[in-house]
Design a protein around this motif. Structure first.
Motif, short mmCIF file in Angstrom:
data_model
loop_
_atom_site.label_atom_id
_atom_site.label_comp_id
_atom_site.label_asym_id
_atom_site.label_seq_id
_atom_site.Cartn_x
_atom_site.Cartn_y
_atom_site.Cartn_z
N LYS A 132 0.82 -1.22 0.00
CA LYS A 132 0.00 0.00 0.00
C LYS A 132 0.85 1.27 0.00
N ASP A 133 2.13 1.11 0.28
CA ASP A 133 3.03 2.26 0.36
C ASP A 133 3.57 2.60 -1.02
N THR A 134 2.80 3.32 -1.78
CA THR A 134 3.16 3.66 -3.15
C THR A 134 3.91 4.99 -3.22
N VAL A 135 4.50 5.24 -4.36
CA VAL A 135 5.20 6.51 -4.57
C VAL A 135 4.24 7.68 -4.41
N SER A 136 3.01 7.52 -4.86
CA SER A 136 2.04 8.61 -4.83
C SER A 136 1.62 9.01 -3.42
N ASN A 137 1.69 8.07 -2.46
CA ASN A 137 1.30 8.45 -1.10
C ASN A 137 2.49 8.54 -0.16
N TYR A 138 3.71 8.59 -0.71
CA TYR A 138 4.91 8.68 0.11
C TYR A 138 4.98 10.03 0.83
N SER A 139 5.27 9.99 2.13
CA SER A 139 5.30 11.21 2.92
C SER A 139 6.63 11.42 3.64
N GLY A 140 7.62 10.56 3.36
CA GLY A 140 8.90 10.66 4.04
C GLY A 140 9.82 11.70 3.43
N ALA A 141 11.08 11.69 3.88
CA ALA A 141 12.06 12.65 3.40
C ALA A 141 12.36 12.41 1.92
N LYS A 142 12.65 13.49 1.21
CA LYS A 142 12.94 13.38 -0.22
C LYS A 142 14.37 12.94 -0.48
N SER A 143 15.27 13.28 0.43
CA SER A 143 16.66 12.91 0.24
C SER A 143 17.31 12.71 1.59
N GLY A 144 18.50 12.16 1.58
CA GLY A 144 19.20 11.94 2.83
C GLY A 144 20.06 10.71 2.75
N GLY A 145 20.49 10.21 3.89
CA GLY A 145 21.34 9.03 3.92
C GLY A 145 22.79 9.36 4.11
N THR A 146 23.55 8.37 4.40
CA THR A 146 24.97 8.52 4.63
C THR A 146 25.67 7.27 4.15
N ALA A 147 26.92 7.42 3.76
CA ALA A 147 27.67 6.28 3.24
C ALA A 147 28.35 5.47 4.33
N THR A 148 28.14 5.86 5.58
CA THR A 148 28.77 5.13 6.66
C THR A 148 27.76 4.68 7.69
N ASN A 149 28.17 3.71 8.50
CA ASN A 149 27.32 3.21 9.58
C ASN A 149 28.24 2.76 10.70
N THR A 150 28.02 3.26 11.91
CA THR A 150 28.86 2.91 13.05
C THR A 150 28.18 1.83 13.88
N VAL A 151 28.92 0.75 14.18
CA VAL A 151 28.35 -0.38 14.90
C VAL A 151 29.27 -0.78 16.06
N LYS A 152 28.71 -1.47 17.04
CA LYS A 152 29.52 -2.06 18.09
C LYS A 152 30.37 -3.18 17.49
N ALA A 153 31.60 -3.32 17.98
CA ALA A 153 32.50 -4.29 17.34
C ALA A 153 33.41 -4.97 18.36
N LEU A 154 33.78 -6.20 18.05
CA LEU A 154 34.82 -6.93 18.75
C LEU A 154 35.93 -7.19 17.74
N PHE A 155 37.10 -6.59 17.97
CA PHE A 155 38.23 -6.75 17.07
C PHE A 155 39.20 -7.80 17.64
N THR A 156 39.58 -8.76 16.81
CA THR A 156 40.52 -9.80 17.21
C THR A 156 41.73 -9.75 16.29
N ALA A 157 42.92 -9.69 16.88
CA ALA A 157 44.14 -9.72 16.06
C ALA A 157 44.36 -11.13 15.55
N TYR A 158 44.82 -11.25 14.30
CA TYR A 158 45.15 -12.58 13.79
C TYR A 158 46.35 -12.54 12.87
N TYR A 159 47.03 -13.66 12.79
CA TYR A 159 48.12 -13.86 11.85
C TYR A 159 47.88 -15.23 11.23
N PRO A 160 48.04 -15.39 9.93
CA PRO A 160 47.62 -16.62 9.27
C PRO A 160 48.37 -17.86 9.74
#
Length: 267
Positions: A132-160
């Motif tokens: 039901k969410d068509t282009v004609s009844n869209y009410s959200g932002a016209k533009s936006g977004g970002t090329a990055t995303n920050t997340v919680k992380a666990l980093f582990t050092a490794y050597y092959p």
């Protein structure tokens, strides 16, 4: 009025829902991280919301694939496309034509595999958008977004390890591992080539950017925490650094973000 846009208005039916199912190719129960919208080849696929294209190209079992970062931790992706109309880094608007339905990758027929992640965790797209969410009844932002995303992380050092079972000195793409290139192993949902910047570990590696080129059976996302293995210069350095919790900036610096697999598909 809709906050988002249904990605495939000309679909015929939902051929497979979200959640565990018997995989149509492998015949085993696997988690299906999206909804399949059966459609004719070439049917337009629309951007679910405004944002930045973080991946556009082949991605393992998903075939031709596009992911879009919508900001606020929300990411959508489309798999099995026959054509891709936007490139990585492009800014798109809600309802913009971004691709065409196809059957590339691990697929048994023409359909759109549409999935979403929120803060790195898979979510059911039908909790956000409906036909039901068509282009004609869209009410959200016209533009936006970002090329990055920050997340919680666990980093582990490794050597092959010097044995074929663990890949030896070759990465998952078959290239020789080179610590000077700052590469890392990441969960299957983070595509190869993605840039990962270390933050919040309290070490000299904070601010260093790595490139995803490897995988590992234990390298997953657990309770919203992304696991990354950082390639070190030696076993001694690996043992000194050990494991550190922090944050990872996914994407940016010419990289890509988004969540799908490359070679390990749940489509």
């Amino acid at each position: 009025m809709g906050k988002y846009v249904w990605p495939c208005p000309s679909y015929s039916r939902i051929s497979s829902g979200y959640g565990n199912r018997v995989h149509p190719i492998y015949g085993t129960v696997k988690f299906h991280d999206g909804v399949d919208l059966a459609s004719a080849s070439g049917t337009p696929i629309l951007a679910f919301a405004p944002g930045t294209v973080t991946v556009s190209g082949l991605n393992g079992g998903y075939g031709n694939y596009i992911s879009i970062n919508h900001g606020g931790g929300l990411m959508s992706f489309s798999g099995h496309c026959s054509k891709l109309y936007v490139s990585k880094g492009a800014k798109v608007t809600a309802g913009q034509k971004i691709a065409a339905v196809g059957t590339t990758g691990n697929s048994t027929g023409c359909h759109l595999h549409f999935g979403m992640h929120l803060n790195g965790s898979s979510v059911n797209p039908l909790n956000y958008v409906s036909s039901k969410d068509t282009v004609s009844n869209y009410s959200g932002a016209k533009s936006g977004g970002t090329a990055t995303n920050t997340v919680k992380a666990l980093f582990t050092a490794y050597y092959p390890a010097a044995n074929a079972m663990e890949g030896g000195f070759l990465d998952a793409l078959g290239n020789k591992l080179d610590p000077s290139k700052h590469t890392c192993a990441a969960p299957p949902s983070v595509p190869f080539g993605t840039k990962i910047t270390v933050q919040g570990t309290g070490t000299a590696l904070d601010g260093v950017t790595y490139t995803v080129n490897d995988r590992g059976g234990m390298i997953q996302i657990e309770n919203g925490v992304y696991h990354f293995d950082l390639l070190m210069n030696s076993n001694a350095e690996c043992n000194r650094w050990g494991k550190k919790y922090g944050k990872a900036v996914i994407g940016g610096s010419g990289g890509s973000s988004g969540s799908t697999s490359s070679g390990t598909s749940t489509e």
